[in-house]
Write a protein that holds these residues in place. Structure first.
Motif, mmCIF file in Angstrom:
data_model
loop_
_atom_site.group_PDB
_atom_site.id
_atom_site.type_symbol
_atom_site.label_atom_id
_atom_site.label_comp_id
_atom_site.label_asym_id
_atom_site.label_seq_id
_atom_site.Cartn_x
_atom_site.Cartn_y
_atom_site.Cartn_z
ATOM 1 N N GLY A 122 0.818 -1.215 0.000
ATOM 2 C CA GLY A 122 0.000 0.000 0.000
ATOM 3 C C GLY A 122 0.848 1.260 0.000
ATOM 4 N N TRP A 123 1.908 1.277 0.797
ATOM 5 C CA TRP A 123 2.762 2.452 0.874
ATOM 6 C C TRP A 123 3.492 2.693 -0.454
ATOM 7 C CZ3 TRP A 123 8.319 2.671 1.315
ATOM 8 C CH2 TRP A 123 8.803 3.933 1.607
ATOM 9 N N ASN A 124 3.925 1.608 -1.088
ATOM 10 C CA ASN A 124 4.704 1.729 -2.318
ATOM 11 C C ASN A 124 3.842 2.116 -3.512
ATOM 12 O OD1 ASN A 124 7.039 1.655 -3.815
ATOM 13 N ND2 ASN A 124 6.899 -0.516 -4.234
ATOM 14 N N SER A 125 2.599 1.667 -3.525
ATOM 15 C CA SER A 125 1.762 1.921 -4.700
ATOM 16 C C SER A 125 0.753 3.036 -4.480
ATOM 17 C CB SER A 125 1.035 0.640 -5.087
ATOM 18 O OG SER A 125 0.173 0.235 -4.058
ATOM 19 N N LEU A 146 1.372 5.804 -7.174
ATOM 20 C CA LEU A 146 2.038 5.328 -8.378
ATOM 21 C C LEU A 146 1.251 5.636 -9.641
ATOM 22 C CD1 LEU A 146 4.689 3.902 -8.935
ATOM 23 C CD2 LEU A 146 3.508 1.747 -8.814
ATOM 24 N N VAL A 147 -0.060 5.461 -9.621
ATOM 25 C CA VAL A 147 -0.883 5.700 -10.807
ATOM 26 C C VAL A 147 -0.871 7.176 -11.172
ATOM 27 C CG1 VAL A 147 -3.225 5.585 -11.721
ATOM 28 C CG2 VAL A 147 -2.318 3.693 -10.394
ATOM 29 N N HIS A 148 -1.031 8.049 -10.190
ATOM 30 C CA HIS A 148 -1.008 9.486 -10.461
ATOM 31 C C HIS A 148 0.343 9.924 -11.023
ATOM 32 C CE1 HIS A 148 -1.892 13.706 -10.056
ATOM 33 N NE2 HIS A 148 -0.805 13.855 -9.314
ATOM 34 N N LEU A 149 1.402 9.415 -10.455
ATOM 35 C CA LEU A 149 2.741 9.756 -10.928
ATOM 36 C C LEU A 149 2.963 9.269 -12.360
ATOM 37 C CD1 LEU A 149 5.477 10.986 -10.118
ATOM 38 C CD2 LEU A 149 6.132 8.722 -9.314
ATOM 39 N N ALA A 150 2.476 8.078 -12.676
ATOM 40 C CA ALA A 150 2.629 7.548 -14.035
ATOM 41 C C ALA A 150 1.845 8.386 -15.045
ATOM 42 C CB ALA A 150 2.169 6.090 -14.085
ATOM 43 N N ARG A 189 13.822 8.265 -17.964
ATOM 44 C CA ARG A 189 14.426 7.645 -16.777
ATOM 45 C C ARG A 189 13.406 7.558 -15.636
ATOM 46 N NH1 ARG A 189 19.283 10.617 -13.977
ATOM 47 N NH2 ARG A 189 18.228 12.147 -15.248
ATOM 48 N N GLN A 190 12.579 8.587 -15.501
ATOM 49 C CA GLN A 190 11.537 8.556 -14.492
ATOM 50 C C GLN A 190 10.499 7.484 -14.819
ATOM 51 O OE1 GLN A 190 9.167 12.095 -14.145
ATOM 52 N NE2 GLN A 190 8.497 11.572 -12.087
ATOM 53 N N PHE A 191 10.179 7.297 -16.088
ATOM 54 C CA PHE A 191 9.242 6.266 -16.498
ATOM 55 C C PHE A 191 9.776 4.875 -16.154
ATOM 56 C CE2 PHE A 191 7.713 3.352 -19.864
ATOM 57 C CZ PHE A 191 6.379 3.344 -19.510
ATOM 58 N N ILE A 192 11.055 4.652 -16.363
ATOM 59 C CA ILE A 192 11.671 3.368 -16.011
ATOM 60 C C ILE A 192 11.645 3.170 -14.490
ATOM 61 C CG2 ILE A 192 13.861 2.087 -16.024
ATOM 62 C CD1 ILE A 192 14.358 3.388 -18.788
ATOM 63 N N TYR A 235 9.231 0.650 -9.566
ATOM 64 C CA TYR A 235 8.411 0.724 -8.356
ATOM 65 C C TYR A 235 7.162 -0.136 -8.486
ATOM 66 C CZ TYR A 235 11.056 4.370 -5.990
ATOM 67 O OH TYR A 235 12.030 5.063 -5.335
ATOM 68 N N GLY A 236 6.602 -0.213 -9.673
ATOM 69 C CA GLY A 236 5.455 -1.086 -9.899
ATOM 70 C C GLY A 236 5.807 -2.549 -9.703
ATOM 71 N N LEU A 237 6.983 -2.948 -10.163
ATOM 72 C CA LEU A 237 7.415 -4.337 -9.978
ATOM 73 C C LEU A 237 7.689 -4.658 -8.510
ATOM 74 C CD1 LEU A 237 9.717 -4.753 -13.100
ATOM 75 C CD2 LEU A 237 7.445 -5.727 -12.728
ATOM 76 N N VAL A 238 8.264 -3.713 -7.792
ATOM 77 C CA VAL A 238 8.494 -3.915 -6.359
ATOM 78 C C VAL A 238 7.154 -4.021 -5.630
ATOM 79 C CG1 VAL A 238 9.381 -2.794 -4.268
ATOM 80 C CG2 VAL A 238 10.760 -2.833 -6.346
ATOM 81 N N SER A 239 6.206 -3.181 -6.013
ATOM 82 C CA SER A 239 4.884 -3.243 -5.418
ATOM 83 C C SER A 239 4.204 -4.579 -5.720
ATOM 84 C CB SER A 239 4.036 -2.082 -5.945
ATOM 85 O OG SER A 239 2.792 -2.046 -5.336
#
Length: 100
Positions: free
Chosen positions: A28-31, A34-38, A59-62, A67-71
């Protein structure tokens, strides 16, 4: 020895519950944003094109993908612990409603 850490059947129930809670909290903390930032990153890349790529938008997109994979990894850890706990709960024979 190292494979024992990856088997959820080798942990007791309180440890699995604690691991599931920690993994769920980290998911929850990591994601959280995430959607807004993407979406903002896509808008930035679409609006400014090659200038955005030179300024670090790619680079930010990568980084967002990482972060999505870690989540996703935290979610999978949570789900494995949840499935194991539910399996143990259902296999227990001493529940009162099983007795007639």
């Amino acid at each position: 020895m190292l494979l024992r850490w990856f088997k959820p059947t080798s942990y007791n129930c309180p440890a699995l519950f604690l691991i599931a809670g920690i993994a769920g909290g980290l998911f929850g903390w990591n994601s959280f944003n995430l959607v807004h930032l993407a979406m903002e990153n896509f808008r930035f890349l679409e609006m400014f094109g090659s200038v955005a790529v030179m300024e670090g938008g790619l680079r930010q997109f990568i980084g967002i993908i990482a972060y999505g994979l870690v989540s996703l990894a935290f979610y999978l850890i949570f789900k494995v612990c949840e499935v194991e706990l539910v399996h143990r709960w259902r296999s227990c024979d001493n529940r009162p409603y099983n007795r007639i």
